[in-house]
Scaffold this active site. Structure first.
Site, PDB file in Angstrom:
ATOM      1  N   ARG A 273      -7.353  18.801  22.789  1.00  0.00           N
ATOM      2  CA  ARG A 273      -6.017  18.473  23.281  1.00  0.00           C
ATOM      3  C   ARG A 273      -5.797  16.987  23.032  1.00  0.00           C
ATOM      4  NH1 ARG A 273      -3.774  22.071  26.843  1.00  0.00           N
ATOM      5  NH2 ARG A 273      -2.974  20.480  28.242  1.00  0.00           N
TER       6      ARG A 273
ATOM      7  N   ASP B 133       0.823  -1.211   0.000  1.00  0.00           N
ATOM      8  CA  ASP B 133       0.000   0.000   0.000  1.00  0.00           C
ATOM      9  C   ASP B 133       0.858   1.262   0.000  1.00  0.00           C
ATOM     10  OD1 ASP B 133      -2.267  -1.465  -0.105  1.00  0.00           O
ATOM     11  OD2 ASP B 133      -2.831  -1.197   1.982  1.00  0.00           O
TER      12      ASP B 133
ATOM     13  N   ASP C  30      -4.495  10.084   4.080  1.00  0.00           N
ATOM     14  CA  ASP C  30      -4.772  10.990   5.179  1.00  0.00           C
ATOM     15  C   ASP C  30      -3.783  12.137   5.269  1.00  0.00           C
ATOM     16  OD1 ASP C  30      -2.498   9.637   6.270  1.00  0.00           O
ATOM     17  OD2 ASP C  30      -3.811   8.180   7.212  1.00  0.00           O
TER      18      ASP C  30
ATOM     19  N   THR D  77      -9.101   2.689   6.476  1.00  0.00           N
ATOM     20  CA  THR D  77      -8.618   1.364   6.876  1.00  0.00           C
ATOM     21  C   THR D  77      -7.127   1.397   7.217  1.00  0.00           C
ATOM     22  OG1 THR D  77      -8.337   0.795   4.541  1.00  0.00           O
ATOM     23  CG2 THR D  77     -10.352   0.046   5.595  1.00  0.00           C
TER      24      THR D  77
ATOM     25  N   TYR E 268      -4.216   4.347   9.096  1.00  0.00           N
ATOM     26  CA  TYR E 268      -3.895   4.900  10.416  1.00  0.00           C
ATOM     27  C   TYR E 268      -5.160   5.250  11.214  1.00  0.00           C
ATOM     28  CZ  TYR E 268      -1.276   7.911  13.739  1.00  0.00           C
ATOM     29  OH  TYR E 268      -0.715   8.489  14.853  1.00  0.00           O
ATOM     30  N   ALA E 269      -6.137   5.809  10.527  1.00  0.00           N
ATOM     31  CA  ALA E 269      -7.368   6.232  11.206  1.00  0.00           C
ATOM     32  C   ALA E 269      -8.032   5.063  11.944  1.00  0.00           C
ATOM     33  CB  ALA E 269      -8.346   6.846  10.206  1.00  0.00           C
ATOM     34  N   LEU E 270      -7.923   3.868  11.389  1.00  0.00           N
ATOM     35  CA  LEU E 270      -8.535   2.699  12.026  1.00  0.00           C
ATOM     36  C   LEU E 270      -7.817   2.375  13.335  1.00  0.00           C
ATOM     37  CD1 LEU E 270     -10.802   0.611  11.465  1.00  0.00           C
ATOM     38  CD2 LEU E 270      -9.073  -0.868  10.468  1.00  0.00           C
TER      39      LEU E 270
ATOM     40  N   ASP F 190      -2.911  13.871  20.850  1.00  0.00           N
ATOM     41  CA  ASP F 190      -1.649  13.612  20.165  1.00  0.00           C
ATOM     42  C   ASP F 190      -1.696  14.115  18.728  1.00  0.00           C
ATOM     43  OD1 ASP F 190      -0.723  12.388  22.414  1.00  0.00           O
ATOM     44  OD2 ASP F 190      -0.310  10.455  21.494  1.00  0.00           O
TER      45      ASP F 190
END
Lengths: 287, 287, 287, 287
Positions: free
Chosen positions: D175, D73, D148, D188, D190-192, D177
């Site tokens: 507030r 990917d 992203d 599917t 990093y967000a996951l 990270d």
């Protein structure tokens, strides 16, 4: 009535002129009660407080019976680590954003302090973590934490790969933004934001909370506080170890971080009416 | 070589004709080694096993030295609860969907059992929970669980409201689908699906895991296993208490459920090569 | 100034005598402005309100230009479903615990209503879901929901197994406590408690949120609102379908639930100062 | 049979000698079918591939009809961004760890490619994000992402504070990270890991997923893809913006990042048997 404490050290939040007035009120309140008041050197200088003996933070444990902190949890953490080798109790007056560790509200500070000085308090022991960082088999650094030891990716890394062992047993290889190793005290701090459980301070446990783990079943784990946690950075990448949120050491591939319970504990002094669950209700907006 | 066990009881998964063959293989394997084999009555009847002494499940603790279960975690839970008042060790051969509790794979069953019979095993104690349900101050029911005691909304309720106290201290009022009180053993079962942490079996702890809590900060909590948890149904609604997933008692508004550690523990027998973390890796598809 | 609405229907929260006074104040306020006031029949009876024409809830759409609800989100949901076949706008005065749907605070009710009557408002369309339950190929039941259609395990089931297809494509078999199919409106309700995302009402989407799924990677999914979701109960077990939290139909193994966007939408009337994000900030205690 | 494509460009994973053989097999397979084969310059050099015309990655869009990627990917993301200003379709052969974007398995690569060359495929458009970083009102940098755009704390920061607005409306101060702004494709990735929902590629939406937010009710939000997201770094701290995981620009207090849908889309070519849900089932170990 005689005070339960003969010598009290006052420590203020870093660079916070707004606490000068309550700090002076507190010092005067104590002095009126024949208590020997010490003001921590940096605090005295930053707040321009005169007329009280100053003391270096490292000497507070040896010279005072009680340390009173005006600040937030961050200040409490710093003081706790600085004083961990003594057994002096700490109590905090909340001047910061939160206050999981600072029991006294600033509004009723003097009243609460009055009760404490007459012996109306409880002492609670809180565990700390101690971590040693090894490179090529040699000790690179070691430090302690009241909340957490965190192995974290840096700004340029996409994620890091860590191998985790507990008491010599391989647990797993984890691809994530990092790993939080938290004391029960630390489970209401960063570990909570990362999805970790709340461990009651009365539980002799350590929480391992992965930060954004690639594998969704890499859930937080709580283990016995007698266990030794070994974390190895198995894939190169910008990463570091933090102690209570303070950066310590940049890591390179192959570095090992050994985390275990510290031998020393911190003594927190609570007013009699203190309730851990009431504090959680308030801070976490339960109900 | 002499067996470490003189009398072994065999118990099979409920209504599972496919385990007849391995059950017979196991019985023969033991009989050949001069072990007195008992087959649990219902198992013998359902599988049409003849030629071995049968025994009621309640009598296994008094008559056998080891209980071998062919089935999944569900069967292990049922047997553990039935035998909890004895101190007989249990070992499971995995025939079910999962197998956090059933150490032996069915492929190498006889080989593994051979090692166990020659004394190559470890015994691990696992805690159970005991819960008493009170209505109007009187005991309505009491039962035990190896995984979890769950207060759950029923099908017609939108959510329920529970008041939770720990050791007499009010924790909070919670609006949710229910609350899971889990042993460390139970934290890899339903509690995990509800977002709870994994508690290592070596941790003397109880996890309180809310099910779909209305307030998002009602996070899972782990407390010392010596604590007493009191749960009161404060708002009327279709709800009930379940022990290891088995429905027990429908609740009405005002009912109290007192959950605490059971006095008895369950003895799990593990082959020497057993590793709790290896089991987690496999079952949770880590890495 | 002339009112933007000629006939306004007032509807109150079920069995809530405390809203009699504000209800009367609202009715008088409108009557003074030459608005024809209708009071919903059940409301009039429960609150003993006389002197105003009463109207059956089903007839409000045909007889009034605006429906004003005094209650909480539950009342709004009920009214929205009852009036969905008309195009009458709804506005809510918050008298309940929450109020994601009830924009007006009870404190400034009359002032806000004054603005609305002079035409200072926005109208927002919100989608509803429509679900049909099939047994053996025949329609067993059908109903609509503004928040969510939920397939849920009942009290006696440990978990249920569902097979999910979207637009005829197999998605997966899920073992869980159930599945929430939510509109954007519903994503701040039950779906949020189950770990679902917040979908903005301006997004033409449907959220599928599993409740305590056995497989931890069964994460919430959001799909286009034009999609058809088919849910089949593949393993027998006590379960049912709920529409906006109201139980509808008990399911048996093999039953299918077809969920899709309803053809009709609900019109919500908002005061000009309404902000969806401000509402989220307040209700979810952001910041 | 005539190929659906006259000129095909081949691009390999960065520094991966193990793909030399399949790359050559693919090139030969195409050449035998009278297709003009181009090999991306860096790929040709790293793999020492001779006998084929080489092409700079920036020129592929203008010279080829199809781009075939051998890699994971990560490679697909890089190529997609490099070619986003053309409309050339992309297809991936999975050689990496995952493969949400690489449809073809390396085992059946030639067979699958044969079908594709005879026109048996579907084309799917995927949206990208475009982000512009402003400092003191001036553009500091701008770039695009298929997965992203992430505003992330760096190694030395404990957390960062961000102010988020959507279409000019203030959402909240957070507030955390950091914040992930993801396309459906990116949900599917990093967000996951950060707890975000899966958005179906057919949904015209953007997901905002906070990373370890301090306030537990700061849940992921999905909004219409036509919305503009403005993120301001309100508290000083080591932080940066990443595009598909690649670091771009370090931020200072007051910097603004404007994220919106890119005007261009990426064309993904799928074999006819491709199913998005089958891919999710496989990659996420559903069932």
């Amino acid at each position: 009535m005689k005070s339960a404490f003969k010598t009290v050290a006052l420590i203020g939040k870093y660079m916070s002129p707004e606490i000068r007035e309550p700090m002076l009120a507190l010092a005067d309140f104590m002095a009126e009660r024949q208590i020997h008041v010490l003001v921590e050197e940096q605090t005295a200088e930053q707040l321009d407080i005169k007329g009280y003996t100053t003391v270096h933070i490292k000497d507070i444990g040896a010279t005072a019976d009680l340390a009173v902190v005006l600040g937030g949890d961050g200040t409490m953490l710093t003081v706790a680590r600085a004083l961990m080798h003594s057994s002096i109790p700490l109590v905090g007056v909340n001047r910061g954003r939160f206050g999981f560790l600072t029991d006294l509200s600033s509004e009723s500070m003097l009243e609460s302090m009055g009760h404490i000085l007459t012996g109306k308090f409880n002492i609670e022991q809180r565990m700390l973590l101690s971590a040693t960082i090894f490179r090529d088999g040699k000790v690179l650094n070691e430090d302690s934490a009241l909340n957490d030891v965190v192995v974290s990716k840096g700004a340029t890394a996409r994620l890091i790969e860590l191998e985790i062992s507990i008491d010599g047993q391989f647990v797993h290889r984890q691809r994530s933004d990092g790993l939080i190793v938290a004391t029960p005290t630390g489970t209401t701090a960063y570990a909570l934001s990362a999805g970790g459980p709340i461990l009651h301070p009365g539980l002799e446990a350590i929480a391992l909370v992965p930060i954004c783990p690639h594998t969704l079943s890499n859930r937080p784990i709580a283990i016995n506080s007698a266990s030794k946690v070994e974390i190895t950075l198995t894939e190169s990448g910008d990463s570091c170890v933090l102690f209570d949120g303070h950066q310590s050491t940049a890591l390179v591939q192959g570095d090992k971080v050994l985390v275990q319970r510290a031998q020393k504990m911190v003594s927190l002094l609570h007013p009699l009416e203190h309730s851990h669950f009431a504090m959680l209700r308030e801070k976490l907006h339960w109900g």
